[in-house]
Design an enzyme around this catalytic site. Structure first.
Site, PDB file in Angstrom:
ATOM      1  N   ASP C  17       0.831  -1.195   0.000  1.00 33.91           N
ATOM      2  CA  ASP C  17       0.000   0.000   0.000  1.00 33.91           C
ATOM      3  C   ASP C  17       0.874   1.257   0.000  1.00 33.91           C
ATOM      4  O   ASP C  17       2.098   1.159  -0.072  1.00 33.91           O
ATOM      5  CB  ASP C  17      -0.945  -0.057   1.204  1.00 33.91           C
ATOM      6  CG  ASP C  17      -0.213   0.005   2.534  1.00 33.91           C
ATOM      7  OD1 ASP C  17       0.945   0.461   2.587  1.00 33.91           O
ATOM      8  OD2 ASP C  17      -0.803  -0.391   3.545  1.00 33.91           O
ATOM      9  N   TRP C  47     -11.000 -28.506  -5.376  1.00 34.86           N
ATOM     10  CA  TRP C  47     -12.426 -28.409  -5.037  1.00 34.86           C
ATOM     11  C   TRP C  47     -13.307 -28.736  -6.243  1.00 34.86           C
ATOM     12  O   TRP C  47     -14.334 -29.391  -6.123  1.00 34.86           O
ATOM     13  CB  TRP C  47     -12.770 -27.001  -4.517  1.00 34.86           C
ATOM     14  CG  TRP C  47     -12.013 -26.590  -3.297  1.00 34.86           C
ATOM     15  CD1 TRP C  47     -11.352 -25.411  -3.103  1.00 34.86           C
ATOM     16  CD2 TRP C  47     -11.841 -27.335  -2.075  1.00 34.86           C
ATOM     17  NE1 TRP C  47     -10.772 -25.378  -1.855  1.00 34.86           N
ATOM     18  CE2 TRP C  47     -11.054 -26.536  -1.203  1.00 34.86           C
ATOM     19  CE3 TRP C  47     -12.265 -28.591  -1.630  1.00 34.86           C
ATOM     20  CZ2 TRP C  47     -10.687 -26.954   0.077  1.00 34.86           C
ATOM     21  CZ3 TRP C  47     -11.899 -29.017  -0.347  1.00 34.86           C
ATOM     22  CH2 TRP C  47     -11.117 -28.209   0.474  1.00 34.86           C
ATOM     23  N   THR C  59     -14.319 -25.115   1.587  1.00 32.20           N
ATOM     24  CA  THR C  59     -14.364 -24.929   3.043  1.00 32.20           C
ATOM     25  C   THR C  59     -14.391 -23.447   3.373  1.00 32.20           C
ATOM     26  O   THR C  59     -13.400 -22.887   3.829  1.00 32.20           O
ATOM     27  CB  THR C  59     -13.126 -25.561   3.718  1.00 32.20           C
ATOM     28  OG1 THR C  59     -11.957 -24.951   3.134  1.00 32.20           O
ATOM     29  CG2 THR C  59     -13.052 -27.043   3.533  1.00 32.20           C
ATOM     30  N   PRO C  60     -15.521 -22.777   3.129  1.00 30.17           N
ATOM     31  CA  PRO C  60     -15.591 -21.343   3.433  1.00 30.17           C
ATOM     32  C   PRO C  60     -15.270 -21.043   4.895  1.00 30.17           C
ATOM     33  O   PRO C  60     -15.487 -21.889   5.767  1.00 30.17           O
ATOM     34  CB  PRO C  60     -17.042 -20.962   3.125  1.00 30.17           C
ATOM     35  CG  PRO C  60     -17.707 -22.155   2.564  1.00 30.17           C
ATOM     36  CD  PRO C  60     -16.770 -23.317   2.601  1.00 30.17           C
ATOM     37  N   LYS C  90     -18.883 -30.123  13.030  1.00 35.36           N
ATOM     38  CA  LYS C  90     -19.198 -29.514  11.732  1.00 35.36           C
ATOM     39  C   LYS C  90     -18.132 -28.533  11.265  1.00 35.36           C
ATOM     40  O   LYS C  90     -18.216 -28.008  10.162  1.00 35.36           O
ATOM     41  CB  LYS C  90     -20.556 -28.799  11.800  1.00 35.36           C
ATOM     42  CG  LYS C  90     -21.741 -29.734  11.576  1.00 35.36           C
ATOM     43  CD  LYS C  90     -22.877 -28.992  10.834  1.00 35.36           C
ATOM     44  CE  LYS C  90     -23.966 -29.939  10.349  1.00 35.36           C
ATOM     45  NZ  LYS C  90     -25.085 -29.218   9.692  1.00 35.36           N
TER      46      LYS C  90
END
Lengths: 137, 137, 137, 137
Positions: C17, C47, C59-60, C90
């Site tokens: 930046d 995936w 796998t979010p 989960k």
């Protein structure tokens, strides 16, 4: 024949769009990275050091042109082959070929200029420094 | 005269590079966003809907050409003016002009094609659909 | 002791930046890339293949937490060290440590779930597949 | 009650990943943009001006924490609601809630510090300037 460098990138999941292929501005990011990698390989220091020692901020692009031939996706390892196509007075032209193995993904040119930051804080182009040109040839 | 749309973006801090100016691939991101905005403004649904109903995945770029005239920095609000420069059989050419008020930042063209996904999962170009061309003219 | 992988990235000019340091969301991009690299190293396919064969889209992330200790800049080569901190029913927790040589740049966790796409097109979490868990332990 | 600002973004195609949803580091980009937008709304000048007049380079993040509740996709217009959760001596905590209409997409905090650049070119944290804190309360 001019010097040529190779910059290798592995495509990330987040580099790809909902169609599952590389979102094309990322190819421009990698060409930019390969441009800097070219100069570092030729012996130039990072821009931040050149700015301190010689006032040279970098080589912003003035014009780009790219043809996209074939898509890539995440997990692919790609090579950006970069060289200087021509040196002119105030600008030079980079040529990049992006390959996935033997397959051409895209190729293009960038016209760039070396720039300095003036006392007003704005940047302006300078003639290509002779010593840098010599280093890169 | 063809239809023209305007897409407005405010430049973010993270869009700028260590020289303090927009990292140029971001201009390509915004042209891409303006291309989709053009089609939405003309009445097309999102690509995900066109894919479901007609198998059209989107309009990947085949070629780009851009000239950069003037830099921008964070906080600047810029407008991308987009129109179709020409329709050919299998491709069309978008023209984009990126303005900061009255100042031209960059302008360029994108050659794109409408694509479908084949049964092998790969995408391929199709002739420009007549109804879409009519919508956008 | 759980398995650990290392993912190496060279920081690009465009990752930094106007302060000249890595724009922090890029560290999250690299942790995400390292997460996928972890699974590939453990033997999982991409995936897109898992989606075709088992309906698993990826796998979010559900939650992230990161502490930034030290900046990096372009030209730096950094390593992301990734492992699974815990498996629950989960979800699972990834731990990432990003190093520049011996110097810690940042470290954090990601809580993720395996997800499937339902018949309505929306994604939903599923229990961690036993065979995948076994592969990665 | 502390001051709160709203920063609006339209999700672009290129912000989404192969699963068709926003690639999560982009939410961090938008929180960062919303942080700067908060300070500008409170009356602060751009960082480049603060650096010139007072040596303050910006407010790098020291720590982030985010929970993701619901995905978004391209075309969605989302709002980042930002406020200061707490001021401490050398740091402050931003709170961001990202909404799609009435639906919460994600929420999180950023711990940041005001930094100056020392004579050695490196940045270091300074106590929160009293006048800036007053402006933002």
């Amino acid at each position: 024949m001019s010097r040529s460098t190779r910059y290798t990138v592995t495509v990330q999941f987040g580099d790809c769009d909902p169609a599952g292929i590389v979102f094309f501005p990322n190819f421009l990011r990698w060409m930019d990275a390969s441009s800097l990698h070219f100069f570092r390989t030729c012996g130039l220091p990072p821009w931040r050091e050149l700015e301190r020692t010689r006032g040279i901020v970098g080589t912003p692009v003035l014009e780009i042109q790219t043809r996209f031939s074939s898509p890539a996706t995440y997990g692919d390892t790609i090579d950006v082959h970069t060289r200087i196509e021509s040196w002119r007075n105030k600008v030079f032209v980079h040529s990049h070929r992006v390959m996935l193995g033997e397959r051409l993904l895209c190729e293009g040119t960038e016209t760039r200029a070396f720039v300095e930051r003036g006392t007003d804080g704005r940047i302006h182009a300078i003639p290509v420094p002779e010593d840098i040109r010599a280093l890169c040839s």
